[in-house]
Design an enzyme around this catalytic site. Structure first.
Site, PDB file in Angstrom:
ATOM      1  N   ASP A   5     -32.526 -59.722  24.864  1.00  0.00           N
ATOM      2  CA  ASP A   5     -33.561 -60.627  25.527  1.00  0.00           C
ATOM      3  C   ASP A   5     -34.452 -61.221  24.358  1.00  0.00           C
ATOM      4  O   ASP A   5     -34.758 -60.766  23.469  1.00  0.00           O
ATOM      5  CB  ASP A   5     -34.647 -59.755  26.435  1.00  0.00           C
ATOM      6  CG  ASP A   5     -35.436 -60.400  27.362  1.00  0.00           C
ATOM      7  OD1 ASP A   5     -35.027 -60.275  28.452  1.00  0.00           O
ATOM      8  OD2 ASP A   5     -36.205 -61.204  26.953  1.00  0.00           O
TER       9      ASP A   5
ATOM     10  N   ASN B 285     -34.506 -57.543  38.645  1.00  0.00           N
ATOM     11  CA  ASN B 285     -35.615 -58.245  39.637  1.00  0.00           C
ATOM     12  C   ASN B 285     -34.796 -59.368  40.235  1.00  0.00           C
ATOM     13  O   ASN B 285     -34.111 -60.030  40.125  1.00  0.00           O
ATOM     14  CB  ASN B 285     -36.441 -58.763  38.436  1.00  0.00           C
ATOM     15  CG  ASN B 285     -37.307 -58.035  37.596  1.00  0.00           C
ATOM     16  OD1 ASN B 285     -37.459 -56.928  38.169  1.00  0.00           O
ATOM     17  ND2 ASN B 285     -37.519 -58.412  36.386  1.00  0.00           N
TER      18      ASN B 285
ATOM     19  N   GLN C 182     -38.407 -62.215  38.964  1.00  0.00           N
ATOM     20  CA  GLN C 182     -37.385 -62.833  38.374  1.00  0.00           C
ATOM     21  C   GLN C 182     -37.493 -64.345  38.047  1.00  0.00           C
ATOM     22  O   GLN C 182     -38.424 -64.991  38.656  1.00  0.00           O
ATOM     23  CB  GLN C 182     -36.114 -62.994  39.827  1.00  0.00           C
ATOM     24  CG  GLN C 182     -34.761 -63.585  39.153  1.00  0.00           C
ATOM     25  CD  GLN C 182     -33.839 -63.670  39.950  1.00  0.00           C
ATOM     26  OE1 GLN C 182     -33.935 -63.245  41.484  1.00  0.00           O
ATOM     27  NE2 GLN C 182     -32.513 -63.720  39.800  1.00  0.00           N
TER      28      GLN C 182
ATOM     29  N   HIS D 140     -28.941 -60.706  36.431  1.00  0.00           N
ATOM     30  CA  HIS D 140     -28.681 -60.033  35.232  1.00  0.00           C
ATOM     31  C   HIS D 140     -29.520 -58.596  35.197  1.00  0.00           C
ATOM     32  O   HIS D 140     -30.076 -58.297  36.097  1.00  0.00           O
ATOM     33  CB  HIS D 140     -29.549 -60.673  34.086  1.00  0.00           C
ATOM     34  CG  HIS D 140     -30.893 -61.273  34.452  1.00  0.00           C
ATOM     35  ND1 HIS D 140     -31.132 -62.313  35.424  1.00  0.00           N
ATOM     36  CD2 HIS D 140     -32.024 -60.556  34.331  1.00  0.00           C
ATOM     37  CE1 HIS D 140     -32.409 -62.388  35.476  1.00  0.00           C
ATOM     38  NE2 HIS D 140     -33.046 -61.407  34.778  1.00  0.00           N
ATOM     39  N   ILE D 141     -28.788 -57.437  34.444  1.00  0.00           N
ATOM     40  CA  ILE D 141     -29.484 -56.432  34.389  1.00  0.00           C
ATOM     41  C   ILE D 141     -30.216 -56.139  33.148  1.00  0.00           C
ATOM     42  O   ILE D 141     -29.536 -56.349  32.159  1.00  0.00           O
ATOM     43  CB  ILE D 141     -28.317 -55.224  34.495  1.00  0.00           C
ATOM     44  CG1 ILE D 141     -27.607 -55.381  35.843  1.00  0.00           C
ATOM     45  CG2 ILE D 141     -28.908 -53.972  34.618  1.00  0.00           C
ATOM     46  CD1 ILE D 141     -26.180 -54.639  35.891  1.00  0.00           C
ATOM     47  N   HIS D 142     -31.369 -55.755  32.963  1.00  0.00           N
ATOM     48  CA  HIS D 142     -32.237 -55.618  32.010  1.00  0.00           C
ATOM     49  C   HIS D 142     -31.825 -53.838  31.633  1.00  0.00           C
ATOM     50  O   HIS D 142     -31.651 -53.180  32.453  1.00  0.00           O
ATOM     51  CB  HIS D 142     -33.621 -55.462  32.306  1.00  0.00           C
ATOM     52  CG  HIS D 142     -34.274 -56.664  32.420  1.00  0.00           C
ATOM     53  ND1 HIS D 142     -34.807 -57.724  31.559  1.00  0.00           N
ATOM     54  CD2 HIS D 142     -34.257 -57.431  33.821  1.00  0.00           C
ATOM     55  CE1 HIS D 142     -35.400 -58.843  32.317  1.00  0.00           C
ATOM     56  NE2 HIS D 142     -35.230 -58.755  33.572  1.00  0.00           N
TER      57      HIS D 142
HETATM   58  P1  5GP Z   1     -36.173 -62.006  34.807  1.00  0.00           P
HETATM   59  O1  5GP Z   1     -37.781 -62.128  34.559  1.00  0.00           O
HETATM   60  O2  5GP Z   1     -35.555 -63.050  35.496  1.00  0.00           O
HETATM   61  O3  5GP Z   1     -35.621 -60.613  35.403  1.00  0.00           O
HETATM   62  O4  5GP Z   1     -35.694 -61.785  33.381  1.00  0.00           O
HETATM   63  C1  5GP Z   1     -35.362 -62.895  32.642  1.00  0.00           C
HETATM   64  C2  5GP Z   1     -35.407 -62.461  31.203  1.00  0.00           C
HETATM   65  O5  5GP Z   1     -34.482 -63.607  30.492  1.00  0.00           O
HETATM   66  C3  5GP Z   1     -36.517 -62.421  30.620  1.00  0.00           C
HETATM   67  O6  5GP Z   1     -36.866 -60.984  30.097  1.00  0.00           O
HETATM   68  C4  5GP Z   1     -36.724 -63.365  29.539  1.00  0.00           C
HETATM   69  O7  5GP Z   1     -37.301 -62.935  28.411  1.00  0.00           O
HETATM   70  C5  5GP Z   1     -35.222 -63.559  29.193  1.00  0.00           C
HETATM   71  N1  5GP Z   1     -34.683 -64.829  28.591  1.00  0.00           N
HETATM   72  C6  5GP Z   1     -35.112 -66.111  29.402  1.00  0.00           C
HETATM   73  N2  5GP Z   1     -34.507 -67.148  28.781  1.00  0.00           N
HETATM   74  C7  5GP Z   1     -33.606 -66.838  27.836  1.00  0.00           C
HETATM   75  C8  5GP Z   1     -33.130 -67.317  26.728  1.00  0.00           C
HETATM   76  O8  5GP Z   1     -32.743 -68.484  26.898  1.00  0.00           O
HETATM   77  N3  5GP Z   1     -32.318 -66.536  25.957  1.00  0.00           N
HETATM   78  C9  5GP Z   1     -32.506 -64.962  25.974  1.00  0.00           C
HETATM   79  N4  5GP Z   1     -31.833 -64.310  25.201  1.00  0.00           N
HETATM   80  N5  5GP Z   1     -33.146 -64.267  26.966  1.00  0.00           N
HETATM   81  C10 5GP Z   1     -33.836 -65.265  27.760  1.00  0.00           C
END
Ligand code: 5GP
Ligand code: ZN
Length: 145
Positions: free
Chosen positions: A61, A118, A125, A131-133
């Protein structure tokens, strides 16, 4: 009295066009117009990729919330779990197996780790490609905020 200036909205489109756009969105075709994770999967956007195979990839991330913070994504552009269907059963299972393998690889399987998906805005989200964190390497409190 002045009427508000006519604005554009989705409802104004003819039904057939709406259906076409919705179908394209569901099939993941809209991803070609800038989904960050599709671009990472296609190696068009840089990322620290730790694992990839035919169906998925794993990368760090960009704003880690723990010493280990990985994202496991399908290559297929699924917007969220809301889109998961029987067709994706094997794929979704595969993602969880990869999570387990990555946790071992990162040596957090013994201490513990958390997996989070999320879905939609109120759950936080921000990237609309499933995506899975995978978080670990520190004590994770419960419940999350
Ligand atoms: P969400 O908030 O949708 O559950 O998670 C998205 C995650 O993607 C966030 O933790 C954010 O830091 C990460 N993220 C967003 N854009 C990028 C990117 O361009 N590259 C990487 N490696 N992570 C990203
Ligand atoms: Zn995508």
């Amino acid at each position: 009295m002045r009427l508000p200036a006519p604005g554009w909205n989705f409802e104004m489109l003819p039904f057939a066009l709406k259906k076409l756009l919705f179908y394209a969105y569901k099939r993941g075709m809209m991803s070609m117009f800038g989904c960050a994770f599709c671009q990472i999967a296609a190696h068009k956007k840089p990322a620290d990729i730790l694992y990839e195979d035919e169906h998925c990839l794993v990368f760090r991330d960009i704003h880690p919330k723990a010493p280990v913070h990985l994202l496991v994504i399908p290559r297929k552009h699924l917007v969220s779990l809301n889109e998961g269907s029987e067709e994706d059963k094997a794929l979704l299972g595969h993602l969880l197996i990869v999570v387990g393998k990555m946790a071992k690889d990162q040596r957090i399987d013994g201490t513990g780790y958390r997996t989070i998906i999320n879905t939609n805005a109120e759950a936080g989200q921000t990237i609309f490609h499933l995506h899975i964190h995978l978080l670990g390497g520190r004590i994770l409190h419960w419940p999350p905020g």
